[in-house]
Design a protein around this motif. Structure first.
Motif: not given
Length: 447
Positions: A266-284
């Motif tokens: 995951n690059d930043f775009a995939k990581m951000v999209a994954q965080w925005d659409s799921g149930t992940i607690g934290m993102l840097s």
């Protein structure tokens, strides 16, 4: 002594790049074009100047507004606005340095500032700042970032305008449901990552960046935990200090344990999209993704803070690229061009620009404006850069090989660490060896 074929190749690339820059500079001088050999003139302080926006498109509207304000206050100066896509800006500058056509003023980020300085295309601005209303009005950590990135001692080659602070985003709704406090310390971060993970329900405590941009994020995490505040110890990097090795071991230990397995790519775009659409607690990530989170989650389900603090309450972050405005040496009207830079970096204009961009102002008065407090992440990010509570590790953007070392050369190596095919120590030793060699070569070339 070279330690690997990769190092030999990089040495040749660096030598070739410097040689080419020298040839281009001499060619520009001989031809009398706008290249690095042209020293330009102060000019009359009137007439037309050209401004290149280094992120044309997303920032066009606000720049046009500032230019309109400037022209209203300076009726004898006109600004020709040229939007350059951020992906093309570095090559555009290199082409113009070689063949002519540089602007009077241009947006210049610290990630590529040294390359332009090395080709002798930018006018030093330190003395102009001291004699202007900007003196004492620029955030010191951004000034230091620009000064360091230029690679020529204490001289400055751009006026800082903004920074995009690193941010730990966290889901307040998930934290509340789990009875967790905000992850303000690294201990609390690791506790939350574990407690919020339930892989069977596709719930994870953290998403780790394993694709493009992974090394930069890892450096921020390890220096944040180790508490080391300098990138160099003499001529050797602190990247592979035992404290940093221990920090990376703990950090990569999160992969697949409290993070999704897909994170390895995951690059930043995939990581951000994954965080925005799921149930992940934290993102840097950084402040730039704030609006994405608002659109996906609403303002009530998430919050953001700067890096967690380590033992003793000290917060350490690596330097983020600082955006700024450069005065090009070939300009035939530097007096008018400087008036525009001074206006754009002034309190009102700098505040207006950064509010529109969602970034942290470089002008200290702008950094105190009320809009900063309307977004808690931006408020905390601004405070961390202006109140002295955060120690900034200045990354050596001035090294010609910095981008290749931290991106193409070693992002695949970081993936090997995540997959258990290499160790954190081996990875950091490799990166450190390449950085030490690049530093030695740079010093040799700049004697």
């Amino acid at each position: 002594m070279r330690t690997s074929t990769g190092h030999r190749d990089r040495g040749r690339r660096t030598a070739t790049a410097v040689a080419m820059a020298t040839v281009l500079a001499l060619t520009g001088a001989a031809c009398g074009d706008d290249g690095s050999g042209d020293t330009g003139n102060e000019g009359s302080g009137k007439g037309e100047i050209t401004f290149w926006d280094n992120n044309g498109g997303p920032r066009t509207a606000i720049w046009k507004e500032i230019i309109k304000d400037f022209e209203a206050a300076n009726k004898d100066i006109k600004v020709k606005y040229v939007p350059i896509p951020i992906t093309d800006v570095q090559s555009k500058y290199d082409t113009a340095i070689a063949g002519g056509g540089l602007p009077d003023v241009g947006g210049v980020g610290t990630a590529y500032l040294s390359g332009i300085v090395a080709q002798n295309a930018l006018e030093p601005v330190g003395a102009r700042i001291k004699d202007s209303a900007l003196n004492g009005k620029l955030v010191e950590s951004m000034v230091e970032g620009v000064r360091t990135a230029g690679g020529r001692g204490d001289e400055m080659y751009s006026v800082p305008t903004s920074a995009n602070n690193g941010t730990l985003w966290y889901r307040t709704d998930l934290f509340k449901a789990a009875g967790l406090e905000a992850p303000k310390t690294w201990d609390a971060f690791y506790t939350a990552a574990e407690k919020l993970t339930d892989a069977e329900k596709n719930a994870f405590g953290y998403t780790i960046r394993g694709g493009a941009g992974s090394v930069a994020q890892a450096l921020d995490a390890i220096y944040g935990q180790s508490g080391i505040t300098t990138f160099w110890n003499g001529d050797k990097t602190t990247v592979n200090d035992p404290k940093n090795v221990a920090a990376l071991e703990k950090y990569v230990g999160l992969y697949k344990k409290t993070t999704p397995e897909a994170d390895v790519n995951n690059d930043f775009a995939k990581m951000v999209a994954q965080w925005d659409s799921g149930t992940i607690g934290m993102l840097s990530h950084n402040l730039g993704s704030y609006q994405d989170h608002v659109k996906a989650l609403g303002e009530e389900k998430f919050a953001g803070i700067p890096n967690p603090t380590g033992p003793g309450g000290t917060r350490v972050q690596v330097s983020n690229p600082v955006d700024g405005l450069g005065l090009f040496k070939a300009s035939e009207n530097k007096a008018a061009a400087w008036k525009f830079i001074e206006f754009a970096a002034s309190h009102e204009s700098n505040s207006k620009w950064n509010e529109a961009a969602g970034a942290i102002p470089a002008n200290t008065d702008a950094a105190k404006d009320s809009w900063i407090n309307e977004s808690e992440p931006t408020k905390l990010g601004a405070q961390s850069l202006t109140d002295g509570s955060t120690k900034i590790v200045q990354l050596p953007y001035y090294l010609p090989d910095w981008n290749s070392i931290t991106k193409a050369d070693n992002e695949p190596e970081f993936q090997k660490v995540l997959l258990g095919k290499s160790t954190p120590k081996a990875f950091l030793d490799k990166v450190a060896g390449e950085l030490n060699e690049a530093q030695a070569e740079w010093k040799q070339q700049n004697k």
